[in-house]
Design a protein around this motif. Structure first.
Motif, PDB file in Angstrom:
ATOM      1  N   LYS A 153      12.111  -0.806   2.953  1.00  0.00           N
ATOM      2  CA  LYS A 153      11.078   0.230   3.521  1.00  0.00           C
ATOM      3  C   LYS A 153       9.775  -0.103   3.071  1.00  0.00           C
ATOM      4  CE  LYS A 153      14.902   2.387   4.875  1.00  0.00           C
ATOM      5  NZ  LYS A 153      15.832   1.351   4.670  1.00  0.00           N
ATOM      6  N   LEU A 154       9.006   0.477   4.196  1.00  0.00           N
ATOM      7  CA  LEU A 154       7.503   0.447   3.806  1.00  0.00           C
ATOM      8  C   LEU A 154       7.004   1.957   3.354  1.00  0.00           C
ATOM      9  CD1 LEU A 154       4.592  -0.812   4.410  1.00  0.00           C
ATOM     10  CD2 LEU A 154       4.523   0.257   6.518  1.00  0.00           C
ATOM     11  N   GLU A 155       6.173   1.846   2.158  1.00  0.00           N
ATOM     12  CA  GLU A 155       5.862   3.309   1.729  1.00  0.00           C
ATOM     13  C   GLU A 155       4.430   3.156   1.636  1.00  0.00           C
ATOM     14  OE1 GLU A 155       6.861   5.809  -2.052  1.00  0.00           O
ATOM     15  OE2 GLU A 155       6.084   3.680  -2.536  1.00  0.00           O
ATOM     16  N   LEU A 156       3.808   4.236   2.405  1.00  0.00           N
ATOM     17  CA  LEU A 156       2.365   4.425   2.426  1.00  0.00           C
ATOM     18  C   LEU A 156       1.976   5.578   1.524  1.00  0.00           C
ATOM     19  CD1 LEU A 156       2.175   4.412   6.359  1.00  0.00           C
ATOM     20  CD2 LEU A 156       1.844   2.631   4.973  1.00  0.00           C
ATOM     21  N   LYS A 157       0.947   5.194   0.673  1.00  0.00           N
ATOM     22  CA  LYS A 157       0.715   6.076  -0.397  1.00  0.00           C
ATOM     23  C   LYS A 157      -0.943   6.390  -0.198  1.00  0.00           C
ATOM     24  CE  LYS A 157       1.629   7.334  -5.012  1.00  0.00           C
ATOM     25  NZ  LYS A 157       1.993   6.629  -6.390  1.00  0.00           N
ATOM     26  N   ALA A 158      -1.537   7.629  -0.180  1.00  0.00           N
ATOM     27  CA  ALA A 158      -2.954   7.718  -0.125  1.00  0.00           C
ATOM     28  C   ALA A 158      -3.663   7.523  -1.415  1.00  0.00           C
ATOM     29  CB  ALA A 158      -3.178   9.254   0.296  1.00  0.00           C
ATOM     30  N   VAL A 159      -4.791   6.610  -1.090  1.00  0.00           N
ATOM     31  CA  VAL A 159      -5.478   6.164  -2.345  1.00  0.00           C
ATOM     32  C   VAL A 159      -7.048   6.416  -2.373  1.00  0.00           C
ATOM     33  CG1 VAL A 159      -3.731   4.465  -3.088  1.00  0.00           C
ATOM     34  CG2 VAL A 159      -5.696   3.994  -1.322  1.00  0.00           C
TER      35      VAL A 159
END
Length: 267
Positions: A153-159
């Motif tokens: 899976k691809l995880e997107l995390k706000a940075v």
């Protein structure tokens, strides 16, 4: 090691970043590229260091064996939660090791990328690129997406603001060759960034593949490659490990730079 390839000059699709010189790539994974997540390690001869940004946040593996290996080898581990350990690869790349039995053939659970606006990125990857949203957590500002239940899976995390540093990675997906012009046309229609329009890439002695390379709202590079030729190109090479060992022995770059009283360049 699944395969190793040497190139005398830079890739016309910037596969090795914005570098023009000799380079190599080594594909490593837990099984064949047809049905496993695989990491492509690129080496630019003469470049000794890269500045990392916050674009690539790590790879998560489900493997008690990996945790055991790290402990046996004395590799530094930092406990993140009860059953998750953080390890740092040479160069600073993060790996998160879940101390659980590996139940699937491929223990790579997810790859995590930093984004500046979670909703905007989720819209791009799901609405335009067709990924399914598996999880979305507004409080933690993260989302999990993928193309299939049994795939990494691809995880997107706000940075906040995304800094790509100088290492220039990308994510690649294979799809039917006939889909490539459709993907390119869709991105043109939606006024999205196309880094490399449909192009053929040669690998010495192996299949020529067609690719289209895009950039998401934060500049993360995404490569779609024609599956038919890629399956030929990506066959496991039983000599891959030896080719890599031979290349590293021939390079001997530390001694070369020491003899010249020079430091390896930092990208």
């Amino acid at each position: 090691v699944l395969r190793h390839e040497e190139f005398e000059e830079g890739c016309k699709a910037s596969c090795n970043g914005p570098y023009d010189g000799k380079w190599s790539k080594t594909m490593v994974g837990y099984g064949p590229e047809d049905n496993h997540f695989v990491a492509e390690l690129t080496y630019n001869y003469g470049i000794g260091e890269y500045r990392l940004g916050n674009d690539f946040l790590g790879i998560t593996l489900v493997s008690s064996q990996a945790v055991s290996n790290a402990k046996k080898m004395g590799w530094p581990l930092k406990q993140v939660t009860t059953a998750v350990f953080e390890a740092e690869a040479p160069g600073g790349y993060k790996f998160y090791l879940e101390d659980k039995e590996q139940l699937k053939p491929d223990p790579v659970l997810k790859v995590t990328l930093g984004v500046s606006n979670l909703q905007k990125s989720v819209n791009y990857w799901s609405d335009l690129l067709g990924m399914k949203i598996y999880e979305k957590d507004e409080e933690e500002q993260r989302a999990l997406l993928g193309y299939a239940d049994n795939q990494c899976k691809l995880e997107l995390k706000a940075v906040g603001a995304v800094d790509h540093g100088t290492a220039f990675g990308r994510i690649a997906f294979s799809c039917a060759k006939d889909e490539l012009p459709k993907i390119e046309a869709l991105m043109k229609k939606e006024n999205q960034k196309i880094l490399t329009p449909l192009v053929s890439l040669d690998t010495p002695g192996k299949a020529t593949v067609q690719v289209v390379i895009l950039a998401d709202p934060d500049g993360h590079e995404i490569c779609f490659v024609g599956d038919e030729a890629f399956r030929d190109l990506s066959k496991v090479d039983p000599n891959g490990g030896k080719l890599l060992d031979d290349a590293m022995a021939a390079d001997d770059s530390d001694k070369w730079f020491a003899a010249k009283k020079m430091k390896k360049a930092s990208a």
